[in-house]
Write an enzyme that holds these catalytic residues in place. Sequence first.
Site, mmCIF file in Angstrom:
data_model
loop_
_atom_site.group_PDB
_atom_site.id
_atom_site.type_symbol
_atom_site.label_atom_id
_atom_site.label_comp_id
_atom_site.label_asym_id
_atom_site.label_seq_id
_atom_site.Cartn_x
_atom_site.Cartn_y
_atom_site.Cartn_z
ATOM 1 N N HIS A 190 63.839 -4.274 18.441
ATOM 2 C CA HIS A 190 65.015 -3.420 18.655
ATOM 3 C C HIS A 190 66.129 -3.869 17.715
ATOM 4 O O HIS A 190 66.308 -5.066 17.467
ATOM 5 C CB HIS A 190 65.463 -3.411 20.111
ATOM 6 C CG HIS A 190 65.924 -4.721 20.672
ATOM 7 N ND1 HIS A 190 67.215 -5.185 20.542
ATOM 8 C CD2 HIS A 190 65.263 -5.669 21.391
ATOM 9 C CE1 HIS A 190 67.335 -6.355 21.157
ATOM 10 N NE2 HIS A 190 66.163 -6.684 21.678
ATOM 11 N N ASP A 206 69.424 -2.817 18.149
ATOM 12 C CA ASP A 206 70.719 -2.957 18.818
ATOM 13 C C ASP A 206 70.873 -4.389 19.323
ATOM 14 O O ASP A 206 69.889 -5.095 19.534
ATOM 15 C CB ASP A 206 70.857 -1.953 19.959
ATOM 16 C CG ASP A 206 69.932 -2.257 21.129
ATOM 17 O OD1 ASP A 206 68.712 -2.343 20.907
ATOM 18 O OD2 ASP A 206 70.423 -2.441 22.266
ATOM 19 N N ASP A 228 67.843 -12.251 18.429
ATOM 20 C CA ASP A 228 67.576 -11.155 19.369
ATOM 21 C C ASP A 228 68.321 -9.915 18.951
ATOM 22 O O ASP A 228 69.494 -9.737 19.280
ATOM 23 C CB ASP A 228 68.011 -11.614 20.766
ATOM 24 C CG ASP A 228 67.772 -10.568 21.835
ATOM 25 O OD1 ASP A 228 66.893 -9.715 21.646
ATOM 26 O OD2 ASP A 228 68.482 -10.600 22.861
ATOM 27 N N GLU A 286 68.014 -1.041 23.599
ATOM 28 C CA GLU A 286 67.315 -1.942 24.522
ATOM 29 C C GLU A 286 68.298 -2.749 25.360
ATOM 30 O O GLU A 286 68.090 -2.929 26.575
ATOM 31 C CB GLU A 286 66.392 -2.878 23.739
ATOM 32 C CG GLU A 286 65.413 -3.660 24.621
ATOM 33 C CD GLU A 286 65.987 -4.972 25.161
ATOM 34 O OE1 GLU A 286 65.389 -5.519 26.110
ATOM 35 O OE2 GLU A 286 67.009 -5.432 24.630
ATOM 36 N N GLU A 287 69.359 -3.227 24.756
ATOM 37 C CA GLU A 287 70.289 -4.098 25.469
ATOM 38 C C GLU A 287 71.099 -3.352 26.527
ATOM 39 O O GLU A 287 71.676 -3.968 27.421
ATOM 40 C CB GLU A 287 71.248 -4.783 24.482
ATOM 41 C CG GLU A 287 70.573 -5.676 23.445
ATOM 42 C CD GLU A 287 69.954 -6.945 24.025
ATOM 43 O OE1 GLU A 287 69.901 -7.085 25.273
ATOM 44 O OE2 GLU A 287 69.530 -7.788 23.228
ATOM 45 N N HIS A 319 72.275 -13.714 23.576
ATOM 46 C CA HIS A 319 73.242 -13.090 24.493
ATOM 47 C C HIS A 319 74.510 -13.921 24.665
ATOM 48 O O HIS A 319 75.436 -13.472 25.337
ATOM 49 C CB HIS A 319 72.635 -12.817 25.880
ATOM 50 C CG HIS A 319 71.589 -11.757 25.898
ATOM 51 N ND1 HIS A 319 71.286 -11.029 27.029
ATOM 52 C CD2 HIS A 319 70.768 -11.288 24.933
ATOM 53 C CE1 HIS A 319 70.322 -10.170 26.768
ATOM 54 N NE2 HIS A 319 69.990 -10.308 25.493
#
Length: 451
Positions: free
Chosen positions: A94, A96, A127, A158-159, A424
């Site tokens: 992904h 995003d 990520d 996705e996030e 994150h």
Amino acid sequence: MIDDQRTAALREQVAGLMPQAKTDLAQLVSLRSVADPKQFPQEECERAAQWVADAFAAAGLTRVGLHETPDGSKAVIAARPAPDGAPTVLLYCHYDVQPPMDEAAWRTPPWELTEKNGRWYGRGSADCKGNIIMHLTALRALGADLPLGVTLVAEGSEEQGTRGLELFVEANPDLLRADAILIGDCGNFAVGVPTLTETLRGGVNVVVTIETLAGAMHSGMFGGPAPDALAALIHLLASLRDERGNTTVAGLPNEQVWPGVQYPSEQFHADAGVLSGVDLTGDGTVADMLWARPALTVLGIDAPPVVGSSAAIPPIARARLSLRIPPGTDPGRAHEALIAHLEANTPWHAKLTVELEGIAAPFRSGTGGPARAAMEAALAASYGRPATTQGQGGSIPLCNVFADTYPGAEIMLLGVEEPACLIHAPNESVDPKEIERMALAEALFLATYTG
């Protein structure tokens, strides 16, 4: 076993591509592709999607397009059809990313790839833009020497958990049909330890509201008999764990044991940034608590802030809760069990409202198939040691959609992420050696997997 000569040749090829990998990752990290138009311009996600499409087209995938999904995000799909009789492999990632959170906590600019102490820092460097570069480098290393079909899908939301790609797959199953699926959104147990992630926890997110009074009342005049909504909420939240930190929701399994790799508590202390002298929670091992048992986390509380608060009894308080559940636990039943616990433990007959925010099923990958055997051999050849297995505390609901839509496909979860990446969180980074070794492993897999 994989031929040593082939491994050596591909290893040299991948090593020679690493300067380009750094340049590419720097370009990707500079794109602020947070899929939330309230925080960041949508154009940044569109630019990232186009970058991914152009890069994989240049790497030899021929059928390239941007497909709008039901949540408005664009999924990049690029494919090179399989020769007759050869299998097809689906590569997932992904583009995003999470927002940077507290930019003041970053030691390097979050949107500028910065090398420091041998690692590459920047939001999305691991990520999941690092995994995009892993896929891209593997394909570049192979060039025209690709004996099977490859399809690349890069998700754009996705996030955010808005199910754009999940709904798209269900409506367009033939676009991504494959014999093996590599989910490039996980990583290794530690740097230099090749790892396949076999399980993902599911989750139930709810917002709990406690109401006790028609309005705030003076604590001197009414405090004592007047029910305090914040105190009621604190009482309720305290009931969700026992004194040792075990989750106490009745009906959820709380004695399961993780059978795979173990996570030394000292290493977990360091990886999680646990403060010196603070105990870990739960009666099981770290691996048990992370991958085999439920975990209840209080994500946030709405209550009067300390600064500016007055001598008044709070009439209302709210909390956002996240319940992670291991494989083998039905998410619907977990939701029901959580509701029953909250209702049974709300004190003073306070008014309780529980709003469901989201629900996701846990996932367990299959083992023992030809793709798994080929990937284990590829990882061993790249890293010089056998691969191990782990669980992951996070959820990837798309895995269950893939499993339901393509029941004959082998699904494997891997990637460049590892605990030191701090995904994150502020100061996210990636070890470039992990990109190099994982790209080599993927290239070896694509060169040797025959279905």
